[in-house]
Design an enzyme around this catalytic site. Structure first.
Site, PDB file in Angstrom:
ATOM      1  N   SER A 246       0.842  -1.185   0.000  1.00 39.68           N
ATOM      2  CA  SER A 246       0.000   0.000   0.000  1.00 39.68           C
ATOM      3  C   SER A 246       0.882   1.243   0.000  1.00 39.68           C
ATOM      4  CB  SER A 246      -0.971  -0.032   1.177  1.00 39.68           C
ATOM      5  OG  SER A 246      -1.992   0.919   1.024  1.00 39.68           O
ATOM      6  N   GLU A 361      -9.143  -5.875  -4.486  1.00 34.94           N
ATOM      7  CA  GLU A 361      -8.662  -4.739  -3.699  1.00 34.94           C
ATOM      8  C   GLU A 361      -9.793  -3.857  -3.186  1.00 34.94           C
ATOM      9  OE1 GLU A 361      -5.558  -3.834  -2.864  1.00 34.94           O
ATOM     10  OE2 GLU A 361      -4.173  -4.791  -4.272  1.00 34.94           O
ATOM     11  N   HIS A 469      -7.624  -5.668  -0.279  1.00 34.45           N
ATOM     12  CA  HIS A 469      -6.433  -4.879   0.029  1.00 34.45           C
ATOM     13  C   HIS A 469      -5.846  -5.329   1.367  1.00 34.45           C
ATOM     14  CE1 HIS A 469      -3.925  -1.369  -0.592  1.00 34.45           C
ATOM     15  NE2 HIS A 469      -4.243  -0.870   0.592  1.00 34.45           N
TER      16      HIS A 469
END
Length: 560
Positions: A246, A361, A469
């Site tokens: 990330s 995600e 995610h």
């Protein structure tokens, strides 16, 4: 990404009471332990430090700033809370990092240092904010071995959290270090306004005339510390891989484009970090943001804003930073051009890169926006939600491309669009651009049966997050230091992923026993290593990822 803050509100109302109370008690105990260990602890240097009994287990190491004593664990050796730079307090607030000052005696390195200034969030152990600027520490995890062994590959992990939250302690990679034979370093760096404030009089002090990159300069300072010291922990300073997920992955893709990072690493791993095509803020915009922030913080006079801001408490700075987009600034020696331009023109670092994203995600973000707030998106609301997100013209195209008949719920349809635009398609574009300057290996984590990562496990919901995610992190490390509830197939996939990552760290090429070779985008463009459990087809090479994520649409519009 701001995932910590997007979900904080609904977590407070949807956690099961018993689980929440238990977590709060555990967090309180952890906070007491960390507070007790955060203070510098020095003891006289033992006479046998030069090679006697106290040094034979490899837990007594001399760094360029002084001796540190870590501890031996079942997985290897670990050294926690080592300062790699002078702490950015007082006059050093919003200054480029400087080498750590030397200390006498032996510094105990058995507890994590302070987290950098940040708000409370929904992640385990982050129930309280941090107002501590004394935070530029790192942690070293090494397999067992004598300190004279200096040939192990090194991975430096940069944490996620939207460049506004998180800490090096978010992952505990001790098992990863043992299984791969690598030395792993996790790093704290300045966040939010403390790490990325631009303008407000700071340009006059910046060495290249461009302020706003303090957090990423911290990362480079940590890499210089690694180059100077990691050999004493068993690592090879010439075999360093930078990696992150990330915002940590975004940090890696920025460092790849930074000339001032050149030579500090030999490979990079980007996990879900290509969002926004890794774009930095333009200098003019960053300066406007800085002026607006200063005014909000009570320092509106441009002539005195910097002195005024340095006089504010960390708590005041943190309260004023909400609502601004904190991130790197383009221009100057640190980042002369946008990363995407550096990739395409071949001026970025010519090192091997492992780059990828997760197949689902967007479910984390869509859930936070709708179902997590107690307002699941309905079929009737779906067209309007797309218009609100993308505007009338693009929203209409998205509606046709993501019809509700193909998804489990309207929220999942919305999530697919979010994830494809922000992560999947930007990762594929980054692969193409990176192939202009060296090897780039593409992967997709696609275990849609994966358990929700630690922050989501106590939620009172049956929402299907899939391979959302952050979910791949628990397959590589102990996320937040916690064991993950993986079943037998998932544990097998985790072992294979560790092999791929470990091979890349050692050799620059990701390989795994019995698994296909990861495709190099220079010779196999568009092919992606798809990481799945055996019952879902196993790990294979996919040629359809671009089509599956509707990138034909998203490649025609600007990235978010």
């Amino acid at each position: 990404m701001r995932k910590r803050f997007m979900m904080q509100r609904f977590v407070r109302t949807t956690r099961r009471g018993r689980g929440a109370r238990g977590r709060i008690r555990r967090a309180a105990s952890l906070a007491v332990a960390l507070a007790a260990g955060a203070a510098v602890s020095l003891v006289p240097l033992p006479a046998q430090a030069s090679g006697g009994p106290a040094a034979t287990d490899g837990t007594l190491v001399r760094t360029t700033a002084g001796w540190v004593r870590g501890e031996s664990t079942a997985e290897g050796r670990q050294f926690l809370g080592i300062p790699y730079a002078q702490q950015p307090v007082g006059a050093l607030r919003w200054k480029e990092p400087r080498p750590a000052k030397a200390w006498d005696g032996v510094r105990r390195a058995t507890a994590f240092g302070n987290r950098c200034v940040q708000s409370a969030s929904w992640d385990p152990g982050y129930e309280n904010p941090s107002h501590t600027e004394d935070c530029l520490d790192l942690n070293v995890y090494a397999p067992k071995g004598h300190r004279s062994d200096r040939d192990r590959p090194v991975m430096v992990w940069l944490h996620g959290g939207g460049l506004t939250a998180g800490a090096g302690e978010d992952v505990v990679p001790d098992t990863f270090a043992r299984r791969t034979g690598a030395v792993v370093v996790t790093v704290n760096y300045r966040l939010g306004a403390m790490g990325f404030l631009a303008g407000a009089g700071l340009d006059d002090e910046a060495s290249d005339g461009v302020s706003g990159n303090y957090g990423l300069l911290d990362q480079q300072a940590a890499l210089r510390w690694v180059r100077a010291n990691i050999g004493r922990f068993g690592g090879d300073p010439h075999r360093v891989t930078i990696a992150g997920e990330s915002a940590g992955g975004r940090s890696v893709c920025t460092q790849l484009a930074s000339p001032t990072a050149r030579g500090l690493y030999r490979a990079g791993i980007v996990e879900s970090g290509a969002y926004g095509d890794c774009a930095a803020r333009e200098r003019e915009r960053a300066a406007r943001d800085g002026a607006a922030f200063a005014k909000k913080a009570g320092c509106p006079d441009t002539g005195t804003a910097l002195a005024c801001l340095r006089g504010k408490s960390a708590k005041d700075i943190l309260a004023a930073q909400a609502g601004f987009d904190w991130g790197p600034v383009v221009g100057g020696a640190f980042l002369p051009v946008q990363p995407e331009e550096a990739y395409e023109k071949g001026t970025a670092a010519r090192v091997p890169v492992l780059n990828g994203a997760n197949s689902d995600e967007g479910t984390l973000f869509a859930f936070a926006q709708f179902d997590g707030q107690g307002r699941p998106l309905t079929a009737e609301q779906y067209p309007g939600a797309l218009t609100a997100a993308y505007g009338p013209e693009l929203g209409g195209r998205v509606l046709k491309t993501y019809p509700l008949t193909e998804y489990a719920s309207p929220t999942h349809a919305y999530a697919a669009a979010v994830g494809d635009r922000m992560f999947a398609c930007t990762a594929l574009r980054m692969n193409t651009a990176l192939a202009n300057r060296g090897p780039v290996y593409a992967y997709e984590f696609a275990d849609r049966t994966s358990p929700p990562f630690a922050s989501l496990r106590d939620l009172d919901t049956d929402f299907d997050f899939g391979a959302t995610h952050v979910n791949e992190v628990q397959y590589l490390f102990k996320h937040f230091g916690l064991a993950s509830p993986l079943d037998a197939e998932q544990r097998a996939l985790a072992r294979r992923m560790v092999q791929y990552w470990g091979s890349f760290i050692r050799t620059g090429v990701p390989r795994a026993d019995g698994g296909p070779a990861a495709p190099d985008q220079r010779t196999r463009p568009g092919q992606v290593l798809s990481l799945r459990t055996a019952s879902a087809g196993g790990t294979t090479i996919s040629t359809t990822v671009h089509a599956e994520h509707r990138c034909g649409l998203w490649d025609t519009v600007p990235a978010q």
